[in-house]
Each structure stands twice: as C-alpha cells, then as structure tokens.
Design a protein around this motif. Structure first.
Motif, mmCIF file in Angstrom:
data_model
loop_
_atom_site.group_PDB
_atom_site.id
_atom_site.type_symbol
_atom_site.label_atom_id
_atom_site.label_comp_id
_atom_site.label_asym_id
_atom_site.label_seq_id
_atom_site.Cartn_x
_atom_site.Cartn_y
_atom_site.Cartn_z
ATOM 1 N N GLY A 100 -5.471 7.216 -1.819
ATOM 2 C CA GLY A 100 -5.420 8.651 -1.545
ATOM 3 C C GLY A 100 -5.787 9.481 -2.750
ATOM 4 N N GLY A 101 -5.199 10.670 -2.812
ATOM 5 C CA GLY A 101 -5.447 11.576 -3.919
ATOM 6 C C GLY A 101 -4.379 11.462 -4.994
ATOM 7 N N GLY A 102 -4.279 12.498 -5.829
ATOM 8 C CA GLY A 102 -3.359 12.454 -6.954
ATOM 9 C C GLY A 102 -1.909 12.294 -6.568
ATOM 10 N N SER A 103 -1.501 12.830 -5.422
ATOM 11 C CA SER A 103 -0.102 12.737 -5.009
ATOM 12 C C SER A 103 0.321 11.291 -4.806
ATOM 13 C CB SER A 103 0.117 13.524 -3.719
ATOM 14 O OG SER A 103 -0.178 14.887 -3.895
ATOM 15 N N SER A 104 -0.500 10.530 -4.104
ATOM 16 C CA SER A 104 -0.156 9.135 -3.850
ATOM 17 C C SER A 104 -0.249 8.291 -5.107
ATOM 18 C CB SER A 104 -1.076 8.563 -2.766
ATOM 19 O OG SER A 104 -0.833 9.192 -1.524
ATOM 20 N N LEU A 105 -1.279 8.547 -5.913
ATOM 21 C CA LEU A 105 -1.437 7.772 -7.137
ATOM 22 C C LEU A 105 -0.296 8.046 -8.115
ATOM 23 C CD1 LEU A 105 -5.300 8.103 -7.654
ATOM 24 C CD2 LEU A 105 -4.040 6.222 -6.626
ATOM 25 N N ASP A 106 0.104 9.318 -8.229
ATOM 26 C CA ASP A 106 1.201 9.660 -9.135
ATOM 27 C C ASP A 106 2.523 9.084 -8.642
ATOM 28 O OD1 ASP A 106 -0.661 11.007 -10.597
ATOM 29 O OD2 ASP A 106 0.351 12.942 -10.554
ATOM 30 N N VAL A 163 0.849 -1.183 0.000
ATOM 31 C CA VAL A 163 0.000 0.000 0.000
ATOM 32 C C VAL A 163 0.888 1.238 0.000
ATOM 33 C CG1 VAL A 163 -1.690 1.349 1.308
ATOM 34 C CG2 VAL A 163 -1.911 -1.144 1.177
ATOM 35 N N ILE A 164 0.644 2.146 -0.933
ATOM 36 C CA ILE A 164 1.362 3.420 -0.996
ATOM 37 C C ILE A 164 0.356 4.529 -0.743
ATOM 38 C CG2 ILE A 164 2.585 5.033 -2.496
ATOM 39 C CD1 ILE A 164 3.960 2.738 -3.832
ATOM 40 N N CYS A 165 0.648 5.368 0.259
ATOM 41 C CA CYS A 165 -0.277 6.435 0.629
ATOM 42 C C CYS A 165 0.493 7.548 1.333
ATOM 43 C CB CYS A 165 -1.387 5.900 1.542
ATOM 44 S SG CYS A 165 -0.783 5.198 3.101
ATOM 45 N N GLY A 166 -0.211 8.598 1.707
ATOM 46 C CA GLY A 166 0.392 9.675 2.466
ATOM 47 C C GLY A 166 0.300 9.418 3.959
ATOM 48 N N GLU A 167 0.976 10.238 4.730
ATOM 49 C CA GLU A 167 1.004 10.042 6.174
ATOM 50 C C GLU A 167 -0.388 10.145 6.791
ATOM 51 O OE1 GLU A 167 3.119 11.975 10.175
ATOM 52 O OE2 GLU A 167 3.558 12.780 8.179
ATOM 53 N N THR A 168 -1.196 11.111 6.304
ATOM 54 C CA THR A 168 -2.530 11.287 6.876
ATOM 55 C C THR A 168 -3.396 10.058 6.629
ATOM 56 O OG1 THR A 168 -2.425 13.688 6.604
ATOM 57 C CG2 THR A 168 -4.603 12.701 6.851
ATOM 58 N N VAL A 169 -3.407 9.571 5.398
ATOM 59 C CA VAL A 169 -4.181 8.369 5.092
ATOM 60 C C VAL A 169 -3.675 7.185 5.903
ATOM 61 C CG1 VAL A 169 -4.644 6.634 3.297
ATOM 62 C CG2 VAL A 169 -4.916 9.070 2.786
ATOM 63 N N THR A 186 4.107 9.454 0.935
ATOM 64 C CA THR A 186 3.938 10.347 -0.207
ATOM 65 C C THR A 186 3.624 11.759 0.267
ATOM 66 O OG1 THR A 186 1.559 9.940 -0.464
ATOM 67 C CG2 THR A 186 3.068 8.437 -1.584
ATOM 68 N N THR A 187 3.953 12.742 -0.567
ATOM 69 C CA THR A 187 3.718 14.148 -0.250
ATOM 70 C C THR A 187 3.126 14.846 -1.465
ATOM 71 O OG1 THR A 187 5.869 14.943 -1.055
ATOM 72 C CG2 THR A 187 5.769 14.115 1.229
ATOM 73 N N PRO A 188 2.521 16.017 -1.284
ATOM 74 C CA PRO A 188 1.950 16.741 -2.430
ATOM 75 C C PRO A 188 2.970 17.073 -3.509
ATOM 76 C CG PRO A 188 1.100 17.628 -0.368
ATOM 77 C CD PRO A 188 2.205 16.670 -0.001
ATOM 78 N N GLU A 189 4.264 17.089 -3.152
ATOM 79 C CA GLU A 189 5.293 17.450 -4.141
ATOM 80 C C GLU A 189 5.564 16.338 -5.148
ATOM 81 O OE1 GLU A 189 5.347 20.017 -0.788
ATOM 82 O OE2 GLU A 189 5.612 17.830 -0.848
ATOM 83 N N LYS A 190 5.097 15.115 -4.885
ATOM 84 C CA LYS A 190 5.288 13.980 -5.810
ATOM 85 C C LYS A 190 6.770 13.816 -6.176
ATOM 86 C CE LYS A 190 0.863 15.210 -7.950
ATOM 87 N NZ LYS A 190 0.152 15.470 -9.216
ATOM 88 N N ARG A 191 7.606 13.746 -5.166
ATOM 89 C CA ARG A 191 9.050 13.769 -5.385
ATOM 90 C C ARG A 191 9.572 12.442 -5.938
ATOM 91 N NH1 ARG A 191 9.188 16.620 -0.124
ATOM 92 N NH2 ARG A 191 9.621 18.831 -0.538
ATOM 93 N N LEU A 192 10.527 12.541 -6.836
ATOM 94 C CA LEU A 192 11.197 11.367 -7.376
ATOM 95 C C LEU A 192 11.867 10.574 -6.256
ATOM 96 C CD1 LEU A 192 12.135 9.763 -9.895
ATOM 97 C CD2 LEU A 192 14.089 11.338 -10.036
#
Length: 422
Positions: free
Chosen positions: A108-114, A49-55, A80-86
């Motif tokens: 999550g949202g676009g950040s995690s999916l991307d 599972v890949i997600c952000g800290e809040t999720v 994951t973070t909103p910056e979608k870092r490499l």
C-alpha cells in the motif's frame, strides 16, 4: 569537462560521507510475482501481509500479492488506517504472532508501510503497551531495540516513497491504545529499512488517480530537495537528477492522458525509486524546506500531505532562490529546462537566462498536470491569522537544518512565504 559538470555538492565542496544500506530492489511489471523467490533468497519462511482495508478487498492488488507469495503466505491483516495508530500496530503484531510468521509484506501507501515498521519495532519491545504509549506521548518517539526487528518486504502502491525509508510516523489515541491523551511522533532506525522492495507498476496503476497524484507530488519534491539540501552527496546528486528527469516525464504523461499505458507507470515507478535512493540515511536526510513546510501545514490542520506539497512547492522554490542559489542550474538540468539538456552541439548543457524562473515554471507545470491545488487558500488548512504559529513550526522543524548553506530564515520571513502561497 564544463564548469556545470563539475558542480560541487550543495555543502560547498566539503568532503561527504555516504553511508547507505539499501533494500534489494525489484522493479517492473510482474515484480510481485517474485515475492516467494525473494523470501527464499533472504531466508524467510512465512509472511503476514499488512495493508489497508481497500487494498485488502481489491482483487487487482491483493490477488497478485497472494499469488506471488504462494505457500509462504501466512495471512493478511487488512486493518491499517491513514492515522498510523499505535493500537493498529499492536493488532497487526497480534496477528503476526498468531499465524507464526517470520516476515512482513507491507502493501500500500505510507500508512501501511509505516504501521508495518511500528509493528516490527513492537515485536522486539518487551514493554507493555502503556509504557510504550507513555514514551511516545512524552518524547514523540519510540525506542528501537538493538535486535529482534521483524524484516519487512515493501510492495508500494503509491509514489510518496515510504518504501525506501528507515523512518515511520505513528499516532496514539486513548480510544485505541492505553494512553492518557492523543500523541504523535515518529521512529527512525537503519533496521527499519525494508529488506526488499517490489515496486510493480501494474499495482501502482490500480491506485485512484487523485491519490496517486498527491503521493507523486510528495515524492517529486523529495527529488527537488535532494539536490539543494546541505546534506547532498555526489551519489544522491546522480540518482536525484536522473530520477527527476524520468519522474517529471512520467507525471506529465500521466496528467495529460485519460488512460495512461503501463509504460507511463513504469516511468513513474522508476523516477520515484531513483529520487528516493539514498535520501534517508543514518543520522541525516536530504529532506529540507518544502517538507518542513508540509509538516507545518499538516501537523495541526486537516490538509492532505500531497496537496500541501503542491500548494507550497513553487512558492517555496521562488522564495528560496531569492535568498540563496539553491543549485538552480543543476535543478534546471534535471528538469530538462536548461536550453540544451538533450542536445550535443556547442550549447549542450547550457542554462537558461533565468534558471530559477525556469525551475519554478517546470514545477508549476507538474502541479497543473496533476490537477493539484496551487494556493493555500484552496486547501483545508491555516488562515493568514494562523500563519505566525505555522511559520514558527516550520522554522523549528527537524528538516530545516538541511536547508542550503546561508539560508537561516526568521519566522517573519517564513510567514512572508506563506502569504505569497496564500
């Protein structure tokens, strides 16, 4: 059949080619309960599972996902973070390999999916991170290998639509990745389309209202653009029209209620899914003027994408309709402002005297219901002195060629749009 019913696609009636390989869609309350069954169906054994800290730290979201995966849960990467870092994608890939997973479940949202999509690409890329970073800095993209991509199952918690997409944004920063300077760009490949999407309104309902509203505006505008884009097809006409109708109904109910019931979130999920269906295809998309404007407003300014879409969309539509038809009659029908969309008498399907104004008013009503900004001066973005540079960025954006036939604005004309939105 009426003349309106026979309305040609935005391309002016030319033959169209619709090449689309969608994911398996599971929609509705309890969709995440079927994650294990879907992995079995698709031949996957263990998923990270890949997600952000809040999720990752919100039981109402992550616990149903874990339960739905059952024994096929290999681990959780909540970074994951909103910056979608490499660099973050590389960290996720390291965890993916450490737990010996063979699939990714992006929540999550676009950040995690991307970020999940970028990690999928990196898993198949044998180059060292420095070489990948250099390519991103020099070209704005990362080459997608022909094979070896990690399959992704998407569990969206917002309504922007990154789940039904074969593209992903990515940034690189010297502090988190071996690059000489900050860089940003995107990747696109049919192989990045998720293998499955589990859109569960019960999870969407856990997202804070302000975040959900902003993401919804982004998704809603995709439905608007899909109807007037030069790359529209009869298939996307059908899904976008139904999607806009359901989406608008759900958004108004969401904005007007202090405690929306699950049926409201079900309409939101259905509408968001339908307006996304088929818009991202190999070699083309139906994203156009509004998304180009969104890019111009957010690329070098700290403006949230949904806020940018809300502030610019009504003004962009008014500006558009002053120059080309933009399929305003079809949009009026989709948004239910055609003076008879639901009737069965002789006036069924009739358009208002001024469909362009009716469409703009309908979009403004959605923006107001979501309590989003209506003017550029109300977001933390460019000032009028900076409009010439923003206008040029919009004019040259990769989505502008999808604008309706006959619309080929100069930077000065786009600057007039920004001034009207100010």
């Amino acid at each position: 059949m009426s003349e309106d019913d026979a309305s040609p696609v935005a391309s002016g009636g030319r033959s169209t080619r619709f090449d689309y390989d969608p994911p398996t869609l599971r929609l509705g309350a309890g969709a995440v309960d079927e994650l294990d069954a879907e992995l079995v169906q698709q031949g996957f054994d263990r998923a990270l599972v890949i997600c952000g800290e809040t999720v990752g730290s919100t039981p109402a979201v992550i616990d149903p996902v874990k339960a739905g995966l059952g024994d096929r849960l290999a681990g959780v990467f909540a970074g994951t973070t909103p910056e979608k870092r490499l660099g973050t994608a590389y960290e996720a890939l390291e965890e993916f390999r450490a737990v010996e997973a063979d699939a990714i479940v992006a929540v999550g949202g676009g950040s995690s999916l991307d970020t999940a999509k970028v990690a999928s690409v990196l898993a198949a890329d044998e180059r060292d991170p420095a070489a990948v970073g250099r390519e991103l800095a020099e070209s704005g993209t990362i080459t997608v290998p022909d094979g070896g991509l990690v399959p992704i199952v998407a569990v969206p918690t917002t309504l922007a639509g990154a789940d039904l997409s074969m593209v992903a944004g990515v940034t690189a920063d010297p502090a988190t990745c071996p690059v000489g300077e900050s860089a940003s760009g995107g990747i696109s490949d049919p192989g990045l389309m998720p293998a499955a999407v589990h859109a569960d309104p019960e999870l969407v309902a856990t997202t804070p209202d302000r975040i959900l509203a902003a993401s919804a505006m982004n998704g809603f505008d995709k439905g608007i653009e899909t109807l007037y884009a030069s790359t529209a097809t009869p298939v996307t006409d059908a899904t976008a029209m139904r999607g806009l109708s359901v989406f608008r109904e759900g958004l108004l109910a969401f904005g007007e209620s202090e405690d929306p019931g699950i049926e409201v979130y079900e309409r939101l999920v259905e509408g968001a899914t339908l307006v996304q269906y088929g818009i991202a295809r190999e070699g083309e998309t139906t994203l156009s003027l509004i998304h180009a404007a969104g890019h111009g407003l957010t690329r070098t300014y700290d403006v949230q994408q949904g806020a940018a879409h809300a502030a610019i969309a009504p003004h962009a539509l008014r500006w558009l309709f002053e120059r080309v038809d933009g399929r305003q009659d079809l949009l009026a029908r989709a948004l239910g402002v055609d003076n008879g969309a639901e009737s069965t008498g002789s006036n069924a399907g009739a358009t208002p005297e001024d469909p362009a104004a009716a469409v703009v008013e309908a979009v403004e009503e959605v923006v107001a219901a979501l309590d989003l900004p209506t003017r550029l001066r109300d977001v933390d973005g460019p000032t009028p002195e900076e409009f010439p540079a923003v206008a040029e960025a919009i004019r040259t954006d990769r989505f502008m060629p999808n604008a309706p036939a006959g619309l080929d604005p100069t930077a000065d004309e786009i600057e007039r749009l920004l001034e009207a939105a100010w």
